[in-house]
Design a protein around this motif. Structure first.
Motif, PDB file in Angstrom:
ATOM      1  N   TYR A  79       0.476   2.606   6.033  1.00 19.31           N
ATOM      2  CA  TYR A  79       0.694   2.850   4.608  1.00 19.31           C
ATOM      3  C   TYR A  79       2.011   3.608   4.483  1.00 19.31           C
ATOM      4  CZ  TYR A  79      -4.303   1.803   3.966  1.00 19.31           C
ATOM      5  OH  TYR A  79      -5.542   1.201   3.939  1.00 19.31           O
ATOM      6  N   TYR A  83      -5.129   2.180  -1.159  1.00 19.18           N
ATOM      7  CA  TYR A  83      -6.074   1.061  -1.177  1.00 19.18           C
ATOM      8  C   TYR A  83      -7.199   1.489  -2.106  1.00 19.18           C
ATOM      9  CZ  TYR A  83      -8.760  -2.875   0.863  1.00 19.18           C
ATOM     10  OH  TYR A  83      -9.465  -4.043   1.065  1.00 19.18           O
ATOM     11  N   HIS A 104     -13.244   0.209  -2.834  1.00 18.56           N
ATOM     12  CA  HIS A 104     -13.805  -1.106  -2.486  1.00 18.56           C
ATOM     13  C   HIS A 104     -14.967  -0.944  -1.515  1.00 18.56           C
ATOM     14  CE1 HIS A 104     -11.020  -0.200   0.811  1.00 18.56           C
ATOM     15  NE2 HIS A 104     -11.776  -0.991   1.567  1.00 18.56           N
ATOM     16  N   ASP A 149     -16.410  -2.911   2.058  1.00 17.06           N
ATOM     17  CA  ASP A 149     -15.853  -3.813   3.066  1.00 17.06           C
ATOM     18  C   ASP A 149     -16.631  -5.128   3.157  1.00 17.06           C
ATOM     19  OD1 ASP A 149     -13.809  -2.109   3.636  1.00 17.06           O
ATOM     20  OD2 ASP A 149     -14.742  -1.249   5.428  1.00 17.06           O
ATOM     21  N   VAL A 172     -12.996   3.648  10.952  1.00 18.62           N
ATOM     22  CA  VAL A 172     -11.581   3.895  10.681  1.00 18.62           C
ATOM     23  C   VAL A 172     -11.147   5.053  11.567  1.00 18.62           C
ATOM     24  CG1 VAL A 172      -9.836   4.269   8.916  1.00 18.62           C
ATOM     25  CG2 VAL A 172     -12.014   3.275   8.266  1.00 18.62           C
ATOM     26  N   TYR A 212      -7.711   7.537  12.806  1.00 20.54           N
ATOM     27  CA  TYR A 212      -6.409   7.970  12.302  1.00 20.54           C
ATOM     28  C   TYR A 212      -5.487   8.443  13.411  1.00 20.54           C
ATOM     29  CZ  TYR A 212      -8.688   7.408   7.896  1.00 20.54           C
ATOM     30  OH  TYR A 212      -9.357   6.868   6.827  1.00 20.54           O
ATOM     31  N   HIS A 256     -15.257   3.161  -0.708  1.00 19.51           N
ATOM     32  CA  HIS A 256     -14.244   4.104  -0.231  1.00 19.51           C
ATOM     33  C   HIS A 256     -12.889   3.694  -0.766  1.00 19.51           C
ATOM     34  CE1 HIS A 256     -14.777   0.819   2.584  1.00 19.51           C
ATOM     35  NE2 HIS A 256     -13.503   0.951   2.920  1.00 19.51           N
ATOM     36  N   VAL A 295      -8.427   4.609  -0.282  1.00 25.17           N
ATOM     37  CA  VAL A 295      -7.338   5.374   0.328  1.00 25.17           C
ATOM     38  C   VAL A 295      -6.480   5.907  -0.813  1.00 25.17           C
ATOM     39  CG1 VAL A 295      -5.327   5.328   1.845  1.00 25.17           C
ATOM     40  CG2 VAL A 295      -7.339   3.932   2.401  1.00 25.17           C
ATOM     41  N   ARG A 307       1.514   6.750   6.889  1.00 22.23           N
ATOM     42  CA  ARG A 307       0.116   7.011   7.264  1.00 22.23           C
ATOM     43  C   ARG A 307      -0.379   5.849   8.118  1.00 22.23           C
ATOM     44  NH1 ARG A 307      -4.993   5.369   5.606  1.00 22.23           N
ATOM     45  NH2 ARG A 307      -6.520   6.943   4.977  1.00 22.23           N
ATOM     46  N   SER A 326      -3.456   4.075  10.319  1.00 24.82           N
ATOM     47  CA  SER A 326      -4.879   4.054  10.634  1.00 24.82           C
ATOM     48  C   SER A 326      -5.210   2.788  11.407  1.00 24.82           C
ATOM     49  CB  SER A 326      -5.722   4.128   9.352  1.00 24.82           C
ATOM     50  OG  SER A 326      -5.470   3.007   8.535  1.00 24.82           O
ATOM     51  N   TRP A 378     -14.282  -3.430  12.176  1.00 26.14           N
ATOM     52  CA  TRP A 378     -15.579  -3.827  11.631  1.00 26.14           C
ATOM     53  C   TRP A 378     -16.441  -4.418  12.734  1.00 26.14           C
ATOM     54  CZ3 TRP A 378     -10.820  -4.767   9.437  1.00 26.14           C
ATOM     55  CH2 TRP A 378     -10.557  -4.057   8.254  1.00 26.14           C
TER      56      TRP A 378
HETATM   57  C1  OGA Z   1      -9.811  -0.925   4.979  1.00 25.50           C
HETATM   58  C2  OGA Z   1      -9.875   0.532   4.694  1.00 25.50           C
HETATM   59  C3  OGA Z   1      -9.191   2.770   5.222  1.00 25.50           C
HETATM   60  C4  OGA Z   1      -8.064   3.529   5.845  1.00 25.50           C
HETATM   61  O1  OGA Z   1      -8.841  -1.369   5.631  1.00 25.50           O
HETATM   62  O2  OGA Z   1     -10.726  -1.658   4.552  1.00 25.50           O
HETATM   63  O3  OGA Z   1     -10.700   0.908   3.898  1.00 25.50           O
HETATM   64  O4  OGA Z   1      -8.139   4.757   5.803  1.00 25.50           O
HETATM   65  N1  OGA Z   1      -9.063   1.369   5.353  1.00 25.50           N
HETATM   66  O5  OGA Z   1      -7.125   2.928   6.351  1.00 25.50           O
END
Ligand code: OGA
Ligand code: MN
Length: 221
Positions: free
Chosen positions: A120, A126, A129, A131, A144, A146, A191, A193, A200, A202, A206
């Motif tokens: 990002y 984001y 949403h 998933d 997820v 980081y 969730h 972002v 950023r 990440s 899934w």
């Molecule tokens: C996604 C998502 C969260 C993140 O890719 O579906 O929710 O912190 N990512 O990157």
């Protein structure tokens, strides 16, 4: 006194058991130091190298025919993990152990994993949403991770989490600090972002159930 050695079964207090507990009791879990600093560094280096080579693409939303790019929903760029580097293999091995532990305890029948790096840029986000929607795709558990070593509160970019699909009030904002893992039920936990004000990075993954075309998975009703 014989030493008590816990082998399998029972409630443990390692990171994987805490994640399983969190999934069971609230549908999500956060582990602040899940990845070692060494692995984080190696993965971050890979992201920078491959991004410089132009290997990332603008993120898309939806699947197959519904696949679209929508700058109002998300603004990040992604690259699928393919197991082509040692750092990825270490990470995938780590997540494989988590998959096995979740299956052993929660019987979710997790079959495999798909995962991508996500970058990002400043201004990236984001929107809220889920998933997966019931029956829409085989994602069962989201993870997820980081990779941001010097993240500060004024960098924004938290992962905002709601406790169930209809919830209006969030339960948690997770800062995207290096090593942190967030895990949640893909169909249950909305969730978002929040806008990031610094680069950023990440990894979103899934765990999926088997989507094979076996007769009992596709009843013709
Ligand atoms: C996604 C998502 C969260 C993140 O890719 O579906 O929710 O912190 N990512 O990157
Ligand atoms: Mn998501």
């Amino acid at each position: 006194m014989p030493q008590l050695i816990q082998t399998t079964g029972g409630v443990g207090d390692g990171p994987r058991q805490r994640i399983v507990d969190g999934l069971l009791t609230q549908g999500f879990a956060v582990e602040p130091a899940y990845l070692s600093p060494t692995l984080v560094r190696a993965l971050r280096r890979e992201v920078h190298n491959r991004d410089q080579r132009g290997e990332f693409s603008e993120a898309a939303i939806g699947r197959h025919a519904n696949l679209q790019q929508n700058e109002f929903v998300r603004r990040d760029r992604t690259l699928w993990l393919d197991g082509s580097t040692l750092a990825q293999l270490r990470l995938l091995e780590e997540l494989e152990q988590l998959r096995v532990e979740i299956n052993r305890t929660l019987f979710l029948g997790l079959f495999d994993l798909e995962a991508h790096f996500a970058l990002y840029p400043p201004g990236g986000f984001y929107k809220r949403h889920l998933d997966a929607f019931r029956g829409d795709n085989p994602r069962v558990v989201s993870v997820v991770l980081y990779l941001n070593p010097r993240w500060r509160p004024d960098h924004g970019g938290c992962l905002r989490v709601w406790p169930h699909p209809d919830a209006v009030t969030p339960v948690l904002d997770v800062a995207p600090r290096a090593g942190t893992l967030v895990c949640f039920l893909s169909e249950r936990i909305p969730h978002e972002v929040l806008a990031a004000h610094a680069d950023r990075i990440s990894i979103a993954g899934w765990f999926r159930r088997n989507e094979g075309s076996v007769p009992w998975s596709a009843p013709l009703l």
